[in-house]
Design an enzyme around this catalytic site. Structure first.
Site, PDB file in Angstrom:
ATOM      1  N   HIS A 178      -8.304  14.817   4.716  1.00 53.08           N
ATOM      2  CA  HIS A 178      -7.944  13.826   5.757  1.00 53.08           C
ATOM      3  C   HIS A 178      -6.463  13.618   5.441  1.00 53.08           C
ATOM      4  O   HIS A 178      -5.964  13.253   4.454  1.00 53.08           O
ATOM      5  CB  HIS A 178      -8.655  12.634   5.625  1.00 53.08           C
ATOM      6  CG  HIS A 178      -8.510  11.527   6.994  1.00 53.08           C
ATOM      7  ND1 HIS A 178      -8.603  12.074   8.283  1.00 53.08           N
ATOM      8  CD2 HIS A 178      -7.688  10.348   6.934  1.00 53.08           C
ATOM      9  CE1 HIS A 178      -8.667  10.952   8.938  1.00 53.08           C
ATOM     10  NE2 HIS A 178      -8.131   9.948   8.515  1.00 53.08           N
ATOM     11  N   ASN A 210      -3.742   5.451   7.602  1.00 51.09           N
ATOM     12  CA  ASN A 210      -4.926   6.417   8.272  1.00 51.09           C
ATOM     13  C   ASN A 210      -4.859   6.576   9.459  1.00 51.09           C
ATOM     14  O   ASN A 210      -4.721   5.329  10.173  1.00 51.09           O
ATOM     15  CB  ASN A 210      -6.233   5.718   7.630  1.00 51.09           C
ATOM     16  CG  ASN A 210      -7.490   6.622   8.024  1.00 51.09           C
ATOM     17  OD1 ASN A 210      -7.240   7.666   8.822  1.00 51.09           O
ATOM     18  ND2 ASN A 210      -8.593   6.317   7.306  1.00 51.09           N
TER      19      ASN A 210
END
Length: 573
Positions: A178, A210
């Site tokens: 990610h 994130n």
């Protein structure tokens, strides 16, 4: 599909995001493109964006139809239902590559370059042993801090080794495979009040976000522990926490110590924004941009697709670029980018070539192409990615970059970018030997080529009472002079410099003189006169220094070690 209208530029997540996109021309003329409630009839339903493509900012125009399911945006979107800049930028970027699907699984480093025109440096935290090597980790932190302070973009990730690992969440809250955005890098002062100020104890910290907007780090210094924030934040004063913007919410943004960061993350991408403007107080680099191609020719002197250094017979047939390092030592950034085929539909889809480059230290006066192996000082990896990057500290001197494909005979276009602190005068070496002109018949044409390599000196005696000496050498051949950098306080200097001379008078000697650098007038320390026989491929001599003029037979303190290579074929060196 649905028709959407507004950029809502003012609602970008952070001022930094607005600054990057505005300053770097990704969203040009944003005020003119924004929805104007006072002039609704001026809205045309189109937007244009710019992306950096192979050395140029390319304008991309799209309409305002965005893909939806149940009237909800499918891909990139904002929490604000009236904000569409991210979805519109994504559509324009998908147009560059042909479709949305082409953006799936893309390379983060390439995307950062497309959006900034900067230079991306991938850092392998595992290979660099950053988790266990404290010195290397501290050096890396300073680099990351420098890139951040100069408005660079930074991304990081935890490598996923299997398909099952992709998007797998660790116990600490981090997600594998990610891409996280680094939003701040700080040296955080620990303690409270004046004691903290005078103690000057600082912790290396990094803040990440994130892109999902949720799922954060739950370890030390997180903002999700109870009682919030985590107890480590009690070591920091309230005013310091306010400066850092510590909030207790699951918004996807969190702080970590740099030690923990290197313990968990495996890959880091530093995208340096290149500011070359002389009018800016924040000027960072001198940039040289070279466009070239690997082309296959049957004639060895015309072939420009020789493959990597493993192919010794053809390696030096590749394109060659010379540049100078003019400081005693300079950090040099080099980026080699091949022209991407997947973004040019007419050429069809194709795989990237495996590319890379080597850097060789050459003679200080090298003007023509290199024909024999020189001193390799650095080299990139070879990989089938769009770009390869190298950051290297180089000493003062002249260097040649040789960009290549891994295998010989492969063809393609490339862009070579060289960044230094002071101008490097980078240019392609086009000629193999001195050209013959209308003056050649009158002035003569070189019969020999000689490489003079001055290695070192021993036992030099300075004129000062303490014998201190700051020596340099001058090599002179048929009126051409090559001067070395000064060696500070060195009675036994390691010069390690070369000069290359195309000689019309083979019997004339080559003079190598040593001088001591002074404030007003430099002092002559001695000389040697060299003669080279082309029948001997390489000769190394250690010679006593002599006086000059009528006293040239007199020995002076010290010796000089030199190596000579001479050939009657001008394309042998």
């Amino acid at each position: 599909m649905t028709r959407q209208g507004r950029l809502q530029w003012e609602n970008l997540e952070t001022p930094a995001e607005r600054q990057h996109l505005q300053h770097l021309h990704v969203i040009p003329d944003w005020k003119e493109q924004e929805w104007d409630t006072e002039k609704p009839d001026s809205y045309a339903g189109i937007f244009h964006f710019r992306f950096w493509r192979f050395g140029d900012w390319v304008d991309v125009v799209i309409d305002d139809r965005l893909p939806t399911v149940d009237n909800q945006l499918v891909y990139c979107h904002s929490d604000d239902s009236n904000e569409f800049w991210s979805a519109l930028v994504e559509k324009a970027y998908a147009k560059v590559y042909g479709c949305y699907e082409a953006l799936d699984g893309g390379n983060t480093a390439d995307a950062l370059v497309d959006f900034t025109g900067g230079v991306s440096e991938p850092v392998d935290l595992l290979e660099g042993q950053m988790a266990s090597d404290e010195v290397a980790r501290n050096q890396l932190f300073e680099r990351v801090l420098k890139v951040h302070n100069r408005d660079g973009l930074i991304s990081c990730s935890i490598r996923a080794t299997t398909v099952e690992d992709m998007e797998a969440r660790l116990d600490c809250g981090l997600v594998k495979g990610h891409a996280y955005a680094v939003t701040d890098v700080r040296k955080v002062r620990l303690g409270h009040g004046l004691l903290a100020f005078f103690k000057s104890e600082k912790l290396h910290m990094i803040r990440m976000r994130n892109p999902w907007g949720e799922k954060e780090w739950s370890g030390p210094w997180s903002d999700r522990q109870v009682p919030p924030p985590s107890e480590e934040w009690n070591k920091v004063s309230k005013s310091e926490r306010e400066k850092l913007g510590v909030t207790v919410q699951d918004d996807g943004e969190f702080w970590m110590t740099f030690d923990d960061f290197c313990q968990y993350f495996t890959d880091l991408i530093l995208c340096r924004l290149i500011n070359t403007s002389y009018l800016s107080i924040h000027k960072t680099w001198e940039e040289e941009v070279m466009r070239g191609s690997w082309t296959l020719r049957q004639d060895p002197l015309r072939n420009r697709s020789g493959g990597c250094i493993n192919h010794k017979n053809t390696f030096l047939q590749n394109p060659q670029y010379v540049f100078d390092v003019k400081k005693a030592e300079d950090e040099v950034l080099i980026c080699l980018q091949q022209k991407e085929k997947r973004a040019t539909p007419k050429e069809g889809k194709g795989e990237n070539l495996a590319i890379g480059f080597d850097i060789h230290r050459v003679e200080l006066n090298r003007k023509y192409r290199v024909h024999s192996p020189q001193q390799k000082v650095a080299g990139s990896i070879y990989i089938n990615s769009r770009c390869v990057f190298l950051r290297k500290e180089l000493k003062e001197g002249r260097y040649v970059i040789i960009p290549t494909t891994f295998e010989p005979g492969q063809q393609g276009e490339f862009l070579l970018r060289v960044f230094t602190d002071v101008p490097s005068d980078c240019k392609e070496l086009m000629l193999d030997e001195p050209p013959q002109t209308c003056w050649t018949g009158m002035c003569g044409y070189p019969q020999l080529v000689t490489q003079v390599h001055v290695l070192n000196a021993e036992g030099l005696q300075g004129p000062d009472s303490n014998g201190a000496v700051d020596p340099y050498v001058i090599i002179t051949c048929e009126g051409e002079r090559v001067r070395s950098p000064v060696q500070k306080d060195a009675r036994s200097p390691n010069f390690d410099i070369k000069g290359l001379f195309y000689r019309k008078k083979p019997k004339e000697g080559i003079h190598v003189e040593i001088y001591n650098k002074n404030m007003i007038v430099d002092t002559f320390l001695g000389q040697v006169i060299l003669f080279s026989d082309p029948n001997e491929r390489q000769e190394q001599h250690t010679l006593h220094l002599r006086d000059r003029g009528s006293r040239q037979d007199n020995d002076l303190p010290g010796t000089l070690t030199v190596s000579l290579i001479t050939s009657t074929t001008l394309t042998n060196i």
